[in-house]
Design a protein around this motif. Structure first.
Motif, PDB file in Angstrom:
ATOM      1  N   LEU A 207      10.522 -10.254  -0.685  1.00 32.02           N
ATOM      2  CA  LEU A 207       9.573  -9.605   0.216  1.00 32.02           C
ATOM      3  C   LEU A 207       8.459  -8.921  -0.572  1.00 32.02           C
ATOM      4  N   LEU A 208       8.792  -8.289  -1.685  1.00 36.33           N
ATOM      5  CA  LEU A 208       7.790  -7.626  -2.513  1.00 36.33           C
ATOM      6  C   LEU A 208       6.814  -8.633  -3.115  1.00 36.33           C
ATOM      7  N   LEU A 209       7.326  -9.752  -3.640  1.00 37.24           N
ATOM      8  CA  LEU A 209       6.460 -10.759  -4.258  1.00 37.24           C
ATOM      9  C   LEU A 209       5.529 -11.402  -3.229  1.00 37.24           C
ATOM     10  N   CYS A 210       6.065 -11.727  -2.073  1.00 39.84           N
ATOM     11  CA  CYS A 210       5.239 -12.364  -1.039  1.00 39.84           C
ATOM     12  C   CYS A 210       4.187 -11.402  -0.491  1.00 39.84           C
ATOM     13  N   THR A 211       4.554 -10.128  -0.346  1.00 36.17           N
ATOM     14  CA  THR A 211       3.575  -9.135   0.113  1.00 36.17           C
ATOM     15  C   THR A 211       2.482  -8.929  -0.924  1.00 36.17           C
ATOM     16  N   ALA A 212       2.863  -8.875  -2.196  1.00 33.51           N
ATOM     17  CA  ALA A 212       1.868  -8.754  -3.261  1.00 33.51           C
ATOM     18  C   ALA A 212       0.978  -9.987  -3.321  1.00 33.51           C
ATOM     19  N   HIS A 213       1.552 -11.147  -3.043  1.00 38.71           N
ATOM     20  CA  HIS A 213       0.775 -12.390  -3.007  1.00 38.71           C
ATOM     21  C   HIS A 213      -0.329 -12.307  -1.948  1.00 38.71           C
ATOM     22  N   ALA A 214       0.015 -11.826  -0.764  1.00 39.62           N
ATOM     23  CA  ALA A 214      -0.976 -11.687   0.301  1.00 39.62           C
ATOM     24  C   ALA A 214      -1.985 -10.589  -0.010  1.00 39.62           C
ATOM     25  N   ALA A 215      -1.529  -9.512  -0.645  1.00 44.10           N
ATOM     26  CA  ALA A 215      -2.443  -8.410  -0.982  1.00 44.10           C
ATOM     27  C   ALA A 215      -3.452  -8.835  -2.037  1.00 44.10           C
ATOM     28  N   VAL A 216      -3.020  -9.612  -3.030  1.00 47.77           N
ATOM     29  CA  VAL A 216      -3.950 -10.097  -4.053  1.00 47.77           C
ATOM     30  C   VAL A 216      -4.958 -11.055  -3.447  1.00 47.77           C
ATOM     31  N   PHE A 217      -4.531 -11.821  -2.448  1.00 43.94           N
ATOM     32  CA  PHE A 217      -5.462 -12.710  -1.757  1.00 43.94           C
ATOM     33  C   PHE A 217      -6.602 -11.923  -1.107  1.00 43.94           C
ATOM     34  N   GLY A 218      -6.264 -10.850  -0.405  1.00 40.37           N
ATOM     35  CA  GLY A 218      -7.302 -10.052   0.244  1.00 40.37           C
ATOM     36  C   GLY A 218      -8.048  -9.153  -0.711  1.00 40.37           C
ATOM     37  N   TRP A 219      -7.343  -8.677  -1.755  1.00 42.12           N
ATOM     38  CA  TRP A 219      -7.921  -7.804  -2.771  1.00 42.12           C
ATOM     39  C   TRP A 219      -8.535  -6.570  -2.123  1.00 42.12           C
ATOM     40  N   ASP A 220      -9.847  -6.397  -2.239  1.00 34.12           N
ATOM     41  CA  ASP A 220     -10.496  -5.183  -1.733  1.00 34.12           C
ATOM     42  C   ASP A 220     -11.261  -5.427  -0.439  1.00 34.12           C
ATOM     43  N   ARG A 221     -10.903  -6.476   0.276  1.00 34.61           N
ATOM     44  CA  ARG A 221     -11.628  -6.768   1.514  1.00 34.61           C
ATOM     45  C   ARG A 221     -11.414  -5.696   2.567  1.00 34.61           C
ATOM     46  N   PHE A 222     -10.243  -5.054   2.553  1.00 32.66           N
ATOM     47  CA  PHE A 222      -9.983  -4.045   3.575  1.00 32.66           C
ATOM     48  C   PHE A 222     -10.888  -2.827   3.419  1.00 32.66           C
ATOM     49  N   LEU A 223     -11.545  -2.700   2.261  1.00 32.66           N
ATOM     50  CA  LEU A 223     -12.469  -1.589   2.034  1.00 32.66           C
ATOM     51  C   LEU A 223     -13.904  -1.925   2.411  1.00 32.66           C
ATOM     52  N   MET A 237      -4.330  -8.898   6.770  1.00 33.77           N
ATOM     53  CA  MET A 237      -4.095  -7.465   6.897  1.00 33.77           C
ATOM     54  C   MET A 237      -2.985  -7.184   7.909  1.00 33.77           C
ATOM     55  N   LEU A 238      -3.029  -7.899   9.040  1.00 31.88           N
ATOM     56  CA  LEU A 238      -1.988  -7.713  10.050  1.00 31.88           C
ATOM     57  C   LEU A 238      -0.653  -8.258   9.559  1.00 31.88           C
ATOM     58  N   GLY A 239      -0.718  -9.313   8.732  1.00 35.20           N
ATOM     59  CA  GLY A 239       0.509  -9.940   8.261  1.00 35.20           C
ATOM     60  C   GLY A 239       1.309  -9.102   7.293  1.00 35.20           C
ATOM     61  N   ILE A 240       0.675  -8.150   6.608  1.00 35.23           N
ATOM     62  CA  ILE A 240       1.405  -7.349   5.618  1.00 35.23           C
ATOM     63  C   ILE A 240       1.745  -5.948   6.129  1.00 35.23           C
ATOM     64  N   VAL A 241       1.450  -5.674   7.388  1.00 34.05           N
ATOM     65  CA  VAL A 241       1.758  -4.344   7.927  1.00 34.05           C
ATOM     66  C   VAL A 241       3.268  -4.120   7.966  1.00 34.05           C
ATOM     67  N   ILE A 242       4.010  -5.035   8.596  1.00 34.98           N
ATOM     68  CA  ILE A 242       5.468  -4.879   8.705  1.00 34.98           C
ATOM     69  C   ILE A 242       6.146  -4.956   7.338  1.00 34.98           C
ATOM     70  N   PRO A 243       5.799  -5.932   6.463  1.00 34.35           N
ATOM     71  CA  PRO A 243       6.422  -5.938   5.128  1.00 34.35           C
ATOM     72  C   PRO A 243       6.164  -4.669   4.338  1.00 34.35           C
ATOM     73  N   CYS A 244       4.947  -4.134   4.422  1.00 31.19           N
ATOM     74  CA  CYS A 244       4.654  -2.887   3.702  1.00 31.19           C
ATOM     75  C   CYS A 244       5.465  -1.726   4.268  1.00 31.19           C
ATOM     76  N   THR A 245       5.629  -1.699   5.580  1.00 35.60           N
ATOM     77  CA  THR A 245       6.435  -0.649   6.203  1.00 35.60           C
ATOM     78  C   THR A 245       7.887  -0.727   5.733  1.00 35.60           C
ATOM     79  N   VAL A 246       8.429  -1.938   5.688  1.00 34.90           N
ATOM     80  CA  VAL A 246       9.811  -2.125   5.228  1.00 34.90           C
ATOM     81  C   VAL A 246       9.960  -1.689   3.777  1.00 34.90           C
ATOM     82  N   LEU A 247       8.992  -2.036   2.942  1.00 32.62           N
ATOM     83  CA  LEU A 247       9.071  -1.695   1.516  1.00 32.62           C
ATOM     84  C   LEU A 247       8.951  -0.192   1.303  1.00 32.62           C
ATOM     85  N   VAL A 248       8.110   0.464   2.083  1.00 34.40           N
ATOM     86  CA  VAL A 248       7.965   1.916   1.949  1.00 34.40           C
ATOM     87  C   VAL A 248       9.258   2.617   2.369  1.00 34.40           C
ATOM     88  N   LEU A 249       9.842   2.166   3.462  1.00 35.00           N
ATOM     89  CA  LEU A 249      11.107   2.764   3.897  1.00 35.00           C
ATOM     90  C   LEU A 249      12.218   2.518   2.875  1.00 35.00           C
TER      91      LEU A 249
END
Length: 288
Positions: A207-223, A237-249
């Motif tokens: 889950l961490l690797l796949c979430t990082a994969h999607a985050a690197v794809f977007g990079w700084d677009r969310f800014l 951005m919507l696709g990594i909301v739930i994985p990021c929530t799970v990882l933070v918890l």
């Protein structure tokens, strides 16, 4: 001397029979290359779609202006060529047509033209070039060389692409491993410690690797506000909301203070109210 130089640089006029897509595209490309273009048409007054700078005459009048004639009409419309046989004497007639089907006629179109106008020099050419290619200039080497500019590769973009593919491949490999261990035939052959390690530890790693994969794809677009079309975030951005929530918890749960308490609960510890607590020491005075 000036007149001699001008005559030497003057290019020969090209005649085109046919005002369809290919004839117009060919004329436009010839005009851009500096050649005067004359069209031979059944309706010389209709010049709406023809390229700017070209002249339009009847077939007979157009033949008087050029020694090179492009025939951009279908074979079914060759009937007017026979009447121009004398005017085509010694001139180059370029056939650019293609039949709709293979072996549609016993002879090729160029051979058929040679029979209709035996005095002309019939050649075949440009039949493998589309009208779109002539209009877009995709076959123009000089324009392509101007467009093909060498761009310096950004170091940030370079390692970002490498990281993007590396995270994606590792995440996919672990995802396949999780799927294999979920099969009943495989899960029944491992003990509970191995199964728990694969499904828990490797599961979160995947889950961490796949979430990082999607985050690197977007990079700084969310800014950047330009990526929020109609005020909506992008799909990644919507696709990594739930994985990021799970990882933070999960990160909160593995902190020492929380993890120690959870481990005790798993081992059967229960909180006892204060009024029900059993004293763990004995008063010294009572022993005396």
């Amino acid at each position: 001397m000036a007149g001699v130089g001008e005559n030497a640089n003057k290019r020969e006029t090209i005649c085109i029979f046919g005002t369809g897509d290919f004839g117009r595209s060919l004329g436009m490309r010839l005009l851009k290359s500096g050649y005067p273009v004359v069209y031979g048409s059944r309706d010389p007054k209709n010049t709406t779609l023809l390229p700017s700078g070209a002249q339009v005459f009847s077939h007979a009048e157009a033949l008087n202006t050029s020694k090179i004639v492009f025939l951009a009409v279908h074979r079914e419309n060759y009937e007017f060529i026979s009447a121009l046989s004398d005017q085509l004497d010694g001139k180059v007639l370029v056939d650019v047509s293609n039949n709709l089907k293979m072996n549609q006629y016993p002879e090729s179109n160029a051979q058929y033209l040679s029979q209709l106008v035996p005095k002309a020099n019939v050649v075949k050419g440009f039949n493998t070039v589309s009208a779109w290619a002539l209009q877009s200039g995709s076959l123009d080497a000089s324009s392509q060389s101007k467009k093909n500019k060498t761009m310096q590769m950004s170091k940030v973009l370079s390692w970002r692409l490498d990281l993007y593919f590396a995270l994606g491949m590792l995440g996919f490999a672990l995802y396949v491993l999780l799927g294999i261990t979920s099969l009943p035939s495989v899960s029944n052959s491992v003990n509970w410690r191995e199964f728990r390690f694969v499904q828990s530890k490797l599961g979160y790693a995947t889950l961490l690797l796949c979430t990082a994969h999607a985050a690197v794809f977007g990079w700084d677009r969310f800014l950047q506000p330009k990526w929020y079309r109609w005020g909506l975030p992008q799909a990644y951005m919507l696709g990594i909301v739930i994985p990021c929530t799970v990882l933070v918890l999960k990160l909160i749960l593995i902190t020492p203070c929380v993890d120690k308490m959870i481990t005790r609960i798993r081992q059967g510890w229960e909180r006892v109210p204060k009024d029900q607590e059993v004293p763990t020491h004995v008063n010294n005075s009572s022993l005396a």
